[in-house]
Design a protein around this motif. Structure first.
Motif, PDB file in Angstrom:
ATOM      1  N   GLY A  62       0.912   4.445   4.235  1.00 12.94           N
ATOM      2  CA  GLY A  62       0.736   3.102   3.701  1.00 12.94           C
ATOM      3  C   GLY A  62       1.488   2.074   4.511  1.00 12.94           C
ATOM      4  N   THR A  63       1.918   1.009   3.857  1.00 18.72           N
ATOM      5  CA  THR A  63       2.518  -0.114   4.582  1.00 18.72           C
ATOM      6  C   THR A  63       4.001   0.053   4.879  1.00 18.72           C
ATOM      7  OG1 THR A  63       2.829  -1.246   2.449  1.00 18.72           O
ATOM      8  CG2 THR A  63       0.876  -1.836   3.739  1.00 18.72           C
ATOM      9  N   GLU A  64       4.638   1.043   4.271  1.00 14.50           N
ATOM     10  CA  GLU A  64       6.095   1.142   4.425  1.00 14.50           C
ATOM     11  C   GLU A  64       6.472   2.273   5.370  1.00 14.50           C
ATOM     12  OE1 GLU A  64       7.395  -1.635   3.084  1.00 14.50           O
ATOM     13  OE2 GLU A  64       5.270  -1.840   2.574  1.00 14.50           O
ATOM     14  N   GLY A  65       6.127   2.078   6.651  1.00 16.96           N
ATOM     15  CA  GLY A  65       6.412   3.096   7.650  1.00 16.96           C
ATOM     16  C   GLY A  65       7.882   3.357   7.864  1.00 16.96           C
ATOM     17  N   GLY A  66       8.725   2.440   7.449  1.00 22.98           N
ATOM     18  CA  GLY A  66      10.163   2.634   7.599  1.00 22.98           C
ATOM     19  C   GLY A  66      10.697   3.824   6.837  1.00 22.98           C
TER      20      GLY A  66
ATOM     21  N   LEU B 132       0.849  -1.187   0.000  1.00 27.17           N
ATOM     22  CA  LEU B 132       0.000   0.000   0.000  1.00 27.17           C
ATOM     23  C   LEU B 132       0.882   1.233   0.000  1.00 27.17           C
ATOM     24  CD1 LEU B 132      -2.873  -1.006   2.462  1.00 27.17           C
ATOM     25  CD2 LEU B 132      -2.767  -1.202  -0.030  1.00 27.17           C
ATOM     26  N   PHE B 133       0.683   2.063  -1.004  1.00 25.58           N
ATOM     27  CA  PHE B 133       1.479   3.267  -1.195  1.00 25.58           C
ATOM     28  C   PHE B 133       0.861   4.434  -0.430  1.00 25.58           C
ATOM     29  CE2 PHE B 133       1.955   0.409  -4.731  1.00 25.58           C
ATOM     30  CZ  PHE B 133       3.327   0.401  -4.967  1.00 25.58           C
ATOM     31  N   PRO B 134       1.607   5.512  -0.238  1.00 25.26           N
ATOM     32  CA  PRO B 134       0.975   6.698   0.353  1.00 25.26           C
ATOM     33  C   PRO B 134      -0.225   7.122  -0.486  1.00 25.26           C
ATOM     34  CG  PRO B 134       3.359   6.973   0.265  1.00 25.26           C
ATOM     35  CD  PRO B 134       3.029   5.733  -0.516  1.00 25.26           C
TER      36      PRO B 134
ATOM     37  N   ALA C 125       4.436  -5.652   6.316  1.00 27.85           N
ATOM     38  CA  ALA C 125       4.447  -4.193   6.415  1.00 27.85           C
ATOM     39  C   ALA C 125       5.252  -3.746   7.638  1.00 27.85           C
ATOM     40  CB  ALA C 125       3.016  -3.663   6.507  1.00 27.85           C
ATOM     41  N   GLN C 126       5.602  -2.473   7.651  1.00 27.45           N
ATOM     42  CA  GLN C 126       6.284  -1.856   8.780  1.00 27.45           C
ATOM     43  C   GLN C 126       5.451  -0.715   9.325  1.00 27.45           C
ATOM     44  OE1 GLN C 126      10.284  -0.539   7.664  1.00 27.45           O
ATOM     45  NE2 GLN C 126      11.113  -1.953   9.185  1.00 27.45           N
ATOM     46  N   SER C 127       5.217  -0.740  10.626  1.00 24.85           N
ATOM     47  CA  SER C 127       4.624   0.438  11.243  1.00 24.85           C
ATOM     48  C   SER C 127       5.691   1.517  11.351  1.00 24.85           C
ATOM     49  CB  SER C 127       4.087   0.096  12.635  1.00 24.85           C
ATOM     50  OG  SER C 127       5.151  -0.179  13.527  1.00 24.85           O
TER      51      SER C 127
ATOM     52  N   HIS D  14       8.537  -3.630  -5.102  1.00 21.16           N
ATOM     53  CA  HIS D  14       7.345  -2.795  -4.962  1.00 21.16           C
ATOM     54  C   HIS D  14       7.393  -2.022  -3.642  1.00 21.16           C
ATOM     55  CE1 HIS D  14       5.146  -6.065  -7.552  1.00 21.16           C
ATOM     56  NE2 HIS D  14       6.056  -5.403  -8.235  1.00 21.16           N
ATOM     57  N   ARG D  15       7.803  -2.698  -2.588  1.00 22.74           N
ATOM     58  CA  ARG D  15       7.889  -2.029  -1.290  1.00 22.74           C
ATOM     59  C   ARG D  15       8.952  -0.926  -1.310  1.00 22.74           C
ATOM     60  NH1 ARG D  15       4.789  -4.353   2.561  1.00 22.74           N
ATOM     61  NH2 ARG D  15       4.179  -6.560   2.324  1.00 22.74           N
ATOM     62  N   GLU D  16      10.008  -1.117  -2.065  1.00 24.31           N
ATOM     63  CA  GLU D  16      11.029  -0.075  -2.139  1.00 24.31           C
ATOM     64  C   GLU D  16      10.501   1.171  -2.842  1.00 24.31           C
ATOM     65  OE1 GLU D  16      13.882   2.374  -1.641  1.00 24.31           O
ATOM     66  OE2 GLU D  16      13.793   0.445  -0.583  1.00 24.31           O
TER      67      GLU D  16
END
Length: 869
Positions: free
Chosen positions: A597-601, A164-166, A493-495, A429-431
């Protein structure tokens, strides 16, 4: 169910008498729609010239010939079937064959087998079943592959494990069109895994009023960024026109939506009236369509809104004369969620006006879509719809299907990326998503250069958004509104906290997580992650831009930390600019992280230095929406004559900038917004801080955070009244006592409303009258309550009469219960309200409610009136 010290106030006679005068609240809505829709259609000879767009997907004679050959073989019923799009909850494969259905959708929060945790194989199995039914040639029917559409508006939001993207508002702050193309590519690949071939994206709205609940689906308040982004997103989803990648492996059909002016409604009301003349409509709201059509977008979705008094689903001038003829769009126009039912003279099951206006596909999500099919066939036979218009619609649908390669693609499970679950949340995709997070952050304050932080610090991470992936993902995330999710629903995902912990520990520091600001040992810095809870269309509309709307817990935490001499970094989760002067004053640094989204890092990548103590990633995000000085400063858009924001469009501090904001921003603006004559408890959704609780006979309590919840005796479901899921249906099974209540955790003081002669007002529809005594209850907890009996009123005047509006003088409640004026003063109880609207019964009952509110100065005119008692 333990009920203590309850005394009943039986007011059946008063309610019976009052309800005889009760009028359906739908009538007023219908009248206003009819009046507005009666405005004549604009002249085709409009003086406003719209641009002729040359699509990079040119008409191919071979494609056109194939379309004409197919069209010539089709019966009227087959053609109409292509124009009907049911929802998966109400469509079987047998229906697809019988009614020649051309497309299907799944709404937000809708899954195969109604299973939130449906696996890729489940999605593919249903897609295969629909496909095979659509190409069944038995009985001589035409074999035309079905399309499946979904709202993948920031990644594949309906599938567990997807990236999930911003949301768009965050992407607008990146000012990076190329990034949109990469996001489109990644989204298309992940969607292809499920066998779905059509995305209802991108949203190309230009949001002009931040009260609108879909503001976060807009890239910017002005047309420039929207125009730059729309075409790139389409290229990412569909592939580059003129190349082998166009509609090739891992590409899907894109949709520009919602045509046109959805972001420009008066007061930001979803599905309302778009303001401005035709030049404004073209130059502001048209920008995204121009570049999307140029990039070859194959579908456009009609808006729910009205312009010039006419609903867009019935606006022939804009859908046909402008979009299809002047602008040259040759793809298909699809409706939105039963949007045709709002057109003058139409219902959800009969609307020739929409077809005649230029709608090619009815989005028909309700169970009665078969009536729409039958009526549309009859409309043609009766001459209400010309066969030429039907042929034009189906020609466009077939053209898109041929261009998309659906006739050669085979069943969904056989396609190149189908079933490759490893692509959901794939590292590449996550990157992309993590890069988007980094580039979207906007720093509003950085006192004495507090940021970026060193990694070798003792860091407290707190706030209800710190370790809450559902909150940081926002709406359209697994569920439609983004509610009812937990971190385990986002595997991989990362919070925000996860990312901070990873960065700090890599640099030799340590982190402590707490939601309430407490800590075991004093930290060097506190990072507070807070902001808006998830919401989506309609349910996200707000009356003003003040953050918190009466809840000051986040502010109190910030102040408490500062009072302990702990530097405070605020990370603000939001889908729109909000008035946060108080929170800014109580923060040493303040960064808007939107809904990442899912990439809180990606947040930690920017707010912390690297292990060598150098800047890791600079702050680069710039506002694509102006930030208000006051909670009532809306609309606020760059270029306004009296433009005076707190932070201007394009603002965003970098680490090289010196912050001069200070800690003395005015906090006076809130007073005006807090003195309202109307307290809304439920409008399309429970309004913060209110929630819905459902309690059964076994004292089994569930807080409603999804489309449907059940206890031992009561089931509550989100249903459509005037709009999607804007009401709640409650059904008691008669196996024991149960209640449905609007509730709040902290007691509310309603003494002001009591003094100002307020009434409790709500809309109600009874489909099955109660079989046992039924009460409307107002209470301050389990030990005190006041009941008004509704049994006979429901049976005699509400059962089967459709929606009715009921109003009850607030004074009628505090005279009834043990803690209401009998053993305690009226005023003492009214400062302890917890459950102001509860329906309780021990029998069977089927009723729905909507629009629950408290209004001052309405007691004397209330249907149930206790002024003289």
């Amino acid at each position: 169910m333990a009920i203590k010290s309850l005394q009943r106030l039986t007011m059946t006679g008063a309610i019976l008498a009052a309800l005889t005068a009760c009028q359906s609240s739908e009538k007023a809505e219908d009248a206003s729609q009819a009046e507005a829709a009666s405005t004549p259609q604009p002249s085709q000879a409009s003086a406003v010239e719209w641009p002729r767009i040359e699509s990079e997907v040119a008409k191919d004679p071979a494609v056109e010939e194939r379309v004409e050959q197919l069209l010539a073989k089709m019966t009227l019923e087959e053609k109409v079937g292509q124009m009907i799009q049911p929802e998966i909850r109400h469509l079987t494969p047998e229906d697809v064959t019988k009614y020649h259905i051309g497309s299907v959708l799944n709404g937000g929060g809708s899954f195969p087998n109604a299973d939130k945790y449906a696996k890729v194989e489940d999605w593919l199995a249903l897609a295969d079943a629909y496909y095979e039914a659509s190409v069944d040639t038995s009985g001589g029917r035409a074999a035309i592959p079905i399309m499946w559409g979904t709202d993948a508006v920031h990644g594949v939001g309906n599938v567990i494990g997807a990236t999930l993207f911003p949301h768009n508002i965050g992407l607008g702050a990146t000012h990076n069109p190329e990034l949109l193309k990469q996001i489109g590519w990644a989204t298309a690949r992940e969607l292809s895994v499920t066998g779905i071939d059509w995305d209802f994206s991108p949203t190309v709205a230009v949001a002009r009023n931040e009260r609108w609940g879909r503001t976060y689906e807009s890239w910017a308040e002005g047309p420039e960024i929207v125009g730059d982004y729309a075409g790139e997103m389409v290229r990412g989803l569909q592939g580059e026109p003129g190349s082998d990648e166009f509609m090739g492996e891992g590409r899907i059909i894109a949709t520009a939506k919602h045509f046109i002016g959805d972001g420009g409604t008066k007061d930001g009301i979803d599905r309302g009236d778009t303001t401005g003349d035709e030049v404004h409509l073209r130059d502001v709201h048209g920008a995204g369509y121009f570049t999307a059509i140029e990039a070859g977008v194959q579908a456009v979705m009609a808006s729910f809104t009205r312009w010039d008094g006419i609903r867009m689903h019935g606006h022939k001038y804009l859908l046909t004369d402008v979009l299809k003829e002047q602008m040259g769009f040759d793809g298909l126009v699809v409706g939105d969620w039963s949007g045709h039912s709002f057109v003058k003279g139409c219902t959800a099951t009969n609307c020739p006006a929409s077809v005649n206006a230029g709608l090619d596909i009815f989005m028909a999500p309700d169970p009665d879509w078969k009536e729409l099919f039958a009526n549309t066939v009859q409309n043609v036979k009766d001459g209400e719809i010309a066969m030429s218009r039907i042929d034009d619609a189906v020609r466009r649908i077939l053209r898109v299907k041929v261009r998309a390669g659906l006739f050669e693609a085979g069943k969904p499970s056989s396609r190149p990326l189908a079933g490759k679950a490893e692509l959901l949340g794939a590292p590449e995709h996550r990157e992309i998503a993590r890069q988007a997070v980094r580039e979207s952050l906007v720093m509003l304050k950085n006192t004495d250069g507090l940021l970026p932080l060193s990694r070798d610090m003792k860091v407290l991470v707190t706030g209800d958004g710190a370790d809450n992936i559902g909150k940081q993902a926002g709406g359209w995330s697994i569920s439609w509104q983004g509610t009812g999710n937990k971190n385990s629903d986002f595997p991989g995902a990362q919070s925000v906290y996860d990312g901070i912990k990873e960065a700090v520990e890599a640099g030799g520091g340590n982190t402590e997580l707490s939601e309430d600001g407490s800590f075991a040992s004093k930290p060097d810095v506190a990072i507070v992650v807070f902001g808006e809870d998830p919401y989506a269309e309609m349910q996200g509309d707000v009356p003003h831009l003040a953050y918190g709307r009466g809840d000051t817990s986040d502010l109190e935490m910030l102040k408490s930390l500062q009072e302990q001499d702990i530097p405070v970094v605020s990370l603000f989760i939001t889908g729109r600019p909000l008035w946060v002067n108080r929170e800014l004053n109580a923060s040493d640094a303040f960064v808007v992280i939107w809904q990442p989204g899912t990439e809180g890092g990606g947040v930690a990548d920017v707010i912390f230095r690297n292990n060598a103590g150098e800047i890791n990633h600079d702050m680069s995000g710039q506002l694509s929406f102006s930030w208000p000085k006051r909670p009532d400063q809306v609309p606020l858009n760059v270029g306004d004559e009296d433009y005076d924001p707190l932070f201007a469009y394009g603002f965003g501090l970098t680490y090289a900038d010196t912050d001069t904001l200070g800690d003395n921003l005015s906090e006076e603006g809130l007073k005006k917004t807090e003195t309202s004559d109307v307290l809304t408890l439920f409008n399309r959704r429970p309004i913060d801080p209110w929630g819905i609780e459902v309690v059964g006979a076994e004292n089994d309590r569930v807080v409603m955070d999804s489309k449907s919840v059940s206890t031992s005796t009561v089931t509550v479901t989100a249903v459509d009244r005037n709009e999607q899921e804007d009401a709640r249906q409650a059904v008691w099974n008669g196996k024991g006592p149960g209640h449905v209540a609007l509730f709040v955790d902290e007691r509310q003081d309603w003494s002001e409303y009591l003094a100002d002669q307020a009434a409790l007002i709500f809309d109600i529809k009874v489909d099955k009258a109660p079989t046992a005594t039924t009460y409307l209850r107002l209470g301050c907890g389990s030990y005190c309550a006041s009941d008004i009996e509704m049994t006979e009123g429901m049976r005699e005047h509400l059962d089967g009469t459709g929606w009715q509006t009921v109003s009850i003088d607030l004074n009628c409640f505090p005279t009834a219960g043990a803690n209401f004026g009998l053993s305690q003063p009226q005023e003492e109880f009214i400062t302890q309200v917890i459950r102001p609207f509860t329906i309780y019964t021990e029998g069977e009952l089927d009723m729905s409610f909507a629009n629950v509110r408290l209004e001052k100065h309405k007691a004397a005119s209330a249907l149930v009136n206790c002024q003289n008692q």
